[in-house]
Design a protein around this motif. Structure first.
Motif, PDB file in Angstrom:
ATOM      1  N   UNK A 148       0.820  -1.210   0.000  1.00 56.52           N
ATOM      2  CA  UNK A 148       0.000   0.000   0.000  1.00 56.52           C
ATOM      3  C   UNK A 148       0.854   1.261   0.000  1.00 56.52           C
ATOM      4  N   UNK A 149       2.101   1.149   0.466  1.00 57.27           N
ATOM      5  CA  UNK A 149       2.990   2.315   0.513  1.00 57.27           C
ATOM      6  C   UNK A 149       3.298   2.865  -0.876  1.00 57.27           C
ATOM      7  N   UNK A 150       3.095   2.050  -1.916  1.00 55.16           N
ATOM      8  CA  UNK A 150       3.349   2.538  -3.268  1.00 55.16           C
ATOM      9  C   UNK A 150       2.459   3.739  -3.586  1.00 55.16           C
ATOM     10  N   UNK A 151       1.329   3.821  -2.918  1.00 54.74           N
ATOM     11  CA  UNK A 151       0.431   4.942  -3.121  1.00 54.74           C
ATOM     12  C   UNK A 151       1.007   6.276  -2.684  1.00 54.74           C
ATOM     13  N   UNK A 152       2.145   6.247  -2.002  1.00 54.40           N
ATOM     14  CA  UNK A 152       2.796   7.495  -1.554  1.00 54.40           C
ATOM     15  C   UNK A 152       3.729   8.066  -2.609  1.00 54.40           C
ATOM     16  N   UNK A 153       3.942   7.347  -3.697  1.00 60.41           N
ATOM     17  CA  UNK A 153       4.842   7.828  -4.760  1.00 60.41           C
ATOM     18  C   UNK A 153       4.094   8.845  -5.621  1.00 60.41           C
ATOM     19  N   UNK A 154       3.957  10.035  -5.100  1.00 63.10           N
ATOM     20  CA  UNK A 154       3.090  11.042  -5.706  1.00 63.10           C
ATOM     21  C   UNK A 154       3.518  11.475  -7.110  1.00 63.10           C
ATOM     22  N   UNK A 155       4.783  11.283  -7.457  1.00 61.99           N
ATOM     23  CA  UNK A 155       5.266  11.717  -8.777  1.00 61.99           C
ATOM     24  C   UNK A 155       5.145  10.637  -9.832  1.00 61.99           C
ATOM     25  N   UNK A 156       4.696   9.439  -9.454  1.00 64.54           N
ATOM     26  CA  UNK A 156       4.670   8.305 -10.375  1.00 64.54           C
ATOM     27  C   UNK A 156       3.731   8.568 -11.551  1.00 64.54           C
ATOM     28  N   UNK A 157       4.264   8.402 -12.757  1.00 59.16           N
ATOM     29  CA  UNK A 157       3.495   8.610 -13.976  1.00 59.16           C
ATOM     30  C   UNK A 157       3.290   7.320 -14.769  1.00 59.16           C
ATOM     31  N   UNK A 158       4.169   6.356 -14.583  1.00 53.02           N
ATOM     32  CA  UNK A 158       4.109   5.114 -15.364  1.00 53.02           C
ATOM     33  C   UNK A 158       4.356   3.924 -14.439  1.00 53.02           C
ATOM     34  N   UNK A 159       3.432   2.958 -14.469  1.00 59.20           N
ATOM     35  CA  UNK A 159       3.544   1.757 -13.643  1.00 59.20           C
ATOM     36  C   UNK A 159       3.250   0.547 -14.508  1.00 59.20           C
ATOM     37  N   UNK A 160       4.208  -0.383 -14.581  1.00 54.53           N
ATOM     38  CA  UNK A 160       4.045  -1.589 -15.398  1.00 54.53           C
ATOM     39  C   UNK A 160       4.250  -2.823 -14.527  1.00 54.53           C
ATOM     40  N   UNK A 161       3.202  -3.660 -14.466  1.00 53.76           N
ATOM     41  CA  UNK A 161       3.223  -4.888 -13.674  1.00 53.76           C
ATOM     42  C   UNK A 161       2.741  -6.076 -14.498  1.00 53.76           C
ATOM     43  N   UNK A 162       2.976  -6.041 -15.791  1.00 52.68           N
ATOM     44  CA  UNK A 162       2.506  -7.110 -16.676  1.00 52.68           C
ATOM     45  C   UNK A 162       3.207  -8.425 -16.373  1.00 52.68           C
ATOM     46  N   UNK A 163       2.496  -9.517 -16.595  1.00 55.00           N
ATOM     47  CA  UNK A 163       3.046 -10.875 -16.511  1.00 55.00           C
ATOM     48  C   UNK A 163       3.732 -11.142 -15.169  1.00 55.00           C
ATOM     49  N   UNK A 164       2.934 -11.004 -14.106  1.00 60.59           N
ATOM     50  CA  UNK A 164       3.415 -11.359 -12.776  1.00 60.59           C
ATOM     51  C   UNK A 164       2.658 -12.545 -12.191  1.00 60.59           C
ATOM     52  N   UNK A 165       2.099 -13.355 -13.088  1.00 60.53           N
ATOM     53  CA  UNK A 165       1.512 -14.653 -12.767  1.00 60.53           C
ATOM     54  C   UNK A 165       0.352 -14.590 -11.777  1.00 60.53           C
ATOM     55  N   UNK A 166       0.629 -14.482 -10.480  1.00 60.04           N
ATOM     56  CA  UNK A 166      -0.413 -14.612  -9.468  1.00 60.04           C
ATOM     57  C   UNK A 166      -0.951 -13.278  -8.968  1.00 60.04           C
ATOM     58  N   UNK A 167      -0.586 -12.190  -9.588  1.00 63.83           N
ATOM     59  CA  UNK A 167      -1.077 -10.883  -9.158  1.00 63.83           C
ATOM     60  C   UNK A 167      -2.553 -10.750  -9.522  1.00 63.83           C
ATOM     61  N   UNK A 168      -3.401 -10.499  -8.524  1.00 61.31           N
ATOM     62  CA  UNK A 168      -4.845 -10.469  -8.781  1.00 61.31           C
ATOM     63  C   UNK A 168      -5.571  -9.317  -8.097  1.00 61.31           C
ATOM     64  N   UNK A 169      -4.858  -8.510  -7.322  1.00 59.19           N
ATOM     65  CA  UNK A 169      -5.503  -7.373  -6.694  1.00 59.19           C
ATOM     66  C   UNK A 169      -4.477  -6.286  -6.399  1.00 59.19           C
ATOM     67  N   UNK A 170      -4.976  -5.072  -6.187  1.00 59.68           N
ATOM     68  CA  UNK A 170      -4.134  -3.921  -5.872  1.00 59.68           C
ATOM     69  C   UNK A 170      -4.663  -3.253  -4.613  1.00 59.68           C
ATOM     70  N   UNK A 171      -3.796  -2.652  -3.815  1.00 57.13           N
ATOM     71  CA  UNK A 171      -4.271  -1.944  -2.620  1.00 57.13           C
ATOM     72  C   UNK A 171      -5.041  -0.682  -3.012  1.00 57.13           C
ATOM     73  N   UNK A 172      -6.073  -0.376  -2.243  1.00 54.34           N
ATOM     74  CA  UNK A 172      -6.919   0.770  -2.566  1.00 54.34           C
ATOM     75  C   UNK A 172      -6.146   2.088  -2.515  1.00 54.34           C
TER      76      UNK A 172
END
Length: 335
Positions: A148-172
């Protein structure tokens, strides 16, 4: 007298035993200090060698200091790397790296963190301290959970999480990424489009292809700035009517789903430039043929483009018109 002598000898033996024990303990402690000093010297020497190797991986491009490691085995990153905390971009690929180190928070100048095509299973919570980070690229890894701490990266413009097999949810908490414009979640195990994604105010490009989506949220129009939406190879059977309210949508790819119809309201989406409905079991069997090809269109590449367009924008408009013209098939009576 003999008793006194015996007592004295006993006391003497006791003290001599204690002195020997103390000397042995001091000797052991001295050997331990010596070994620690030797290990420290070895560690310092190894750190110097490792640091020298890492410095060889540094380069400057467009005024940006980049650490680039390709196809070398680095399952963990050494702590001495913090001495290069002025680096602005990590490009580390095919190294077998398993974790983003906790000391990542020391790299406050980091703008791009590209660790795609490794074996990363864990994202350190300290990632949230990188307030200047603009791009986080972690495709083709083994990540199962996003902190959930990733939500603190206020400057983030691009996020790529393709092909991570078991990834099925993201923190709110990711809905707090107010500047995120590009998000790639393709080829994972998402069964629904996370609400935190729908709530991203600046999102312009989204790839959810190759997941297990069965439906889209009815309030999908909340993604006001989205201009590109990839939904190929999912399990979608319908598209929500509110998709017509996505006024900035220019590209929509829904090939390889289970769509039975195309919402009639989509004919009013004047900004659409490219759509793809290929490989869907559409209810109405329409015969769509494009006009005669010019000589220029005979080129192979343009033939491929035309074949793609057979289920593209013109097809969509034609299908909707045919659906309006032809009455629905009569309902079957249940005997």
């Amino acid at each position: 007298m003999a008793v006194v002598v015996g007592v004295v000898n006993s006391v003497k033996a006791l003290w001599e035993g204690r002195i020997r024990q103390r000397k042995e303990e001091q000797k052991e402690q001295e050997e331990l200090r010596k070994r620690r000093k030797e290990r420290l010297c070895v560690q310092v020497w190894e750190d110097r060698v490792t640091l020298a190797r890492l410095k060889e991986k540094l380069s400057t491009e467009d005024g940006r200091l980049i650490l680039r490691i390709e196809q070398e085995e680095w399952r963990t990153l050494p702590a001495c790397l913090v001495q290069l905390n002025q680096v602005q971009e990590w490009q580390i690929h095919r190294t077998g790296l398993q974790k983003i180190p906790h000391f990542i928070s020391r790299f406050q100048n980091l703008l791009v963190l590209d660790l795609s095509r490794n074996g990363v299973t864990e994202i350190a919570e300290q990632i949230g301290m990188l307030t200047n980070l603009r791009e986080l690229l972690l495709s083709y890894n083994r990540i199962q959970k996003v902190p959930e701490q990733l939500g603190c990266c206020q400057s983030l413009q691009r996020l790529e999480l393709a092909m991570n097999r078991d990834l099925e949810q993201l923190p709110d908490q990711l809905r707090n990424l107010k500047n995120l414009q590009h998000l790639d979640l393709s080829m994972n195990h998402f069964t629904v489009l996370p609400d935190c994604v729908v709530g991203l105010p600046a999102l312009e490009w989204l790839d959810m292809g190759g997941n297990q989506l069965e439906q889209l949220p009815q309030d999908i129009q909340r993604m006001e700035k989205l201009h590109t939406l990839w939904l190929q190879r999912n399990h979608l059977e319908t598209l929500p009517e509110n998709i017509c309210r996505m006024t900035n949508l220019e590209t929509l790819v829904v090939s390889g789903n289970r769509l039975k119809d195309i919402p009639a309201v989509m004919e009013d989406m004047s900004n659409l430039r490219f759509v793809n409905f290929r490989d869907n079991p559409l209810t109405l069997d329409v015969k769509f043929e494009r006009g005669m090809k010019t000589e220029k269109e005979e080129v192979d590449e343009e033939e491929e483009e035309e074949e793609q367009e057979m289920f593209g924008l013109e097809f969509m408009m034609f299908y909707i018109q045919e659906c309006k013209r032809k009455p629905p098939p009569p309902a079957q009576l249940i005997v």
